[in-house]
Design a protein around this motif. Sequence first.
Motif, PDB file in Angstrom:
ATOM      1  N   ALA A 202      47.183  42.316  45.847  1.00 54.32           N
ATOM      2  CA  ALA A 202      47.603  41.063  46.469  1.00 54.32           C
ATOM      3  C   ALA A 202      46.448  40.051  46.499  1.00 54.32           C
ATOM      4  O   ALA A 202      46.637  38.867  46.251  1.00 54.32           O
ATOM      5  CB  ALA A 202      48.117  41.326  47.880  1.00 54.32           C
ATOM      6  N   ALA A 203      45.244  40.538  46.788  1.00 56.05           N
ATOM      7  CA  ALA A 203      44.089  39.641  46.842  1.00 56.05           C
ATOM      8  C   ALA A 203      43.786  39.056  45.462  1.00 56.05           C
ATOM      9  O   ALA A 203      43.420  37.884  45.333  1.00 56.05           O
ATOM     10  CB  ALA A 203      42.875  40.391  47.384  1.00 56.05           C
ATOM     11  N   ARG A 204      43.925  39.900  44.431  1.00 56.55           N
ATOM     12  CA  ARG A 204      43.672  39.392  43.081  1.00 56.55           C
ATOM     13  C   ARG A 204      44.727  38.364  42.662  1.00 56.55           C
ATOM     14  O   ARG A 204      44.439  37.423  41.933  1.00 56.55           O
ATOM     15  CB  ARG A 204      43.623  40.558  42.090  1.00 56.55           C
ATOM     16  CG  ARG A 204      42.418  41.463  42.300  1.00 56.55           C
ATOM     17  CD  ARG A 204      42.316  42.560  41.273  1.00 56.55           C
ATOM     18  NE  ARG A 204      41.213  43.460  41.584  1.00 56.55           N
ATOM     19  CZ  ARG A 204      39.930  43.226  41.270  1.00 56.55           C
ATOM     20  NH1 ARG A 204      39.623  42.125  40.607  1.00 56.55           N
ATOM     21  NH2 ARG A 204      38.993  44.087  41.596  1.00 56.55           N
ATOM     22  N   ARG A 205      45.982  38.548  43.122  1.00 59.07           N
ATOM     23  CA  ARG A 205      47.001  37.534  42.840  1.00 59.07           C
ATOM     24  C   ARG A 205      46.639  36.213  43.523  1.00 59.07           C
ATOM     25  O   ARG A 205      46.802  35.133  42.958  1.00 59.07           O
ATOM     26  CB  ARG A 205      48.365  38.014  43.338  1.00 59.07           C
ATOM     27  CG  ARG A 205      48.996  39.106  42.485  1.00 59.07           C
ATOM     28  CD  ARG A 205      50.306  39.549  43.086  1.00 59.07           C
ATOM     29  NE  ARG A 205      50.941  40.610  42.307  1.00 59.07           N
ATOM     30  CZ  ARG A 205      52.007  41.283  42.721  1.00 59.07           C
ATOM     31  NH1 ARG A 205      52.543  41.021  43.908  1.00 59.07           N
ATOM     32  NH2 ARG A 205      52.533  42.219  41.949  1.00 59.07           N
ATOM     33  N   GLY A 206      46.162  36.345  44.750  1.00 56.95           N
ATOM     34  CA  GLY A 206      45.730  35.140  45.460  1.00 56.95           C
ATOM     35  C   GLY A 206      44.576  34.457  44.752  1.00 56.95           C
ATOM     36  O   GLY A 206      44.524  33.225  44.654  1.00 56.95           O
ATOM     37  N   ALA A 207      43.662  35.254  44.219  1.00 53.65           N
ATOM     38  CA  ALA A 207      42.527  34.690  43.488  1.00 53.65           C
ATOM     39  C   ALA A 207      43.001  33.960  42.233  1.00 53.65           C
ATOM     40  O   ALA A 207      42.474  32.906  41.864  1.00 53.65           O
ATOM     41  CB  ALA A 207      41.536  35.794  43.127  1.00 53.65           C
ATOM     42  N   ALA A 208      44.031  34.521  41.584  1.00 52.64           N
ATOM     43  CA  ALA A 208      44.573  33.858  40.392  1.00 52.64           C
ATOM     44  C   ALA A 208      45.174  32.509  40.757  1.00 52.64           C
ATOM     45  O   ALA A 208      45.045  31.528  40.019  1.00 52.64           O
ATOM     46  CB  ALA A 208      45.624  34.753  39.736  1.00 52.64           C
TER      47      ALA A 208
END
Length: 228
Positions: free
Chosen positions: A195-201
């Motif tokens: 989820a955090a990596r999606r937010g970073a994207a």
Amino acid sequence: ADERDELRRAHERFQTAFDAAPSGMALLDGSGSLLQTNHAWCEIFGYPAEELLGTTLPTLSHPEDVGSLREVDTQLRSGETNRMQIEQRFFRKDDTEWWAHLSVSAVRCENGNLSYFIAQAIDITQQREADAAQRKLDEHLRQIQKLESLGVMAGGIAHDFNNLLTSVIGYAELLRNELEPGSRSHDRANQIDKAARRGAALTHQMLAYAGGGRYVVQPLQLSEVVGG
């Protein structure tokens, strides 16, 4: 005889100035009917002089602006002022709509009673169209400035939020290393990381929108996006 000659010469001078005036000029009687018009008045109103005589300004006016003329008439007749200026629309004989800067003056007798009116009209259609175009351009520029401001703000938020997500990803990785693979807690740590990596994207997309990053063009598996 001398007085009559002087009066005649004065009338001739007035008539010459009246006819040669570059702006439209007209004389109206006490009831508001046109008595005399010069060449410029006929030209901007689009009527021959003989068709204008006896008409009134409201009959030539745009229906929505008749009220303004009535207000001018009321104030001039009341004696509150001897001159009024307004901007309003008229129609030419060919139904062309145009804007006029209209000035109307009341001429009174020595006893103060109204004698007649003098009206002056200048065609300001092009000026108003230019002003409207300038206002439209100014509004467009303001919208561009708003978008630029939003871009700067989005870039700042995306940058700060990306720093927060970097910490979340880092701690999720540390937590995952401390947990047994395949356990429920390990799986939850994986979900936090994903989820955090999606937010970073998303923050990278915001930075690209704000001009602080770049777009990456690559093939995309729609089924994976829908599944996610």
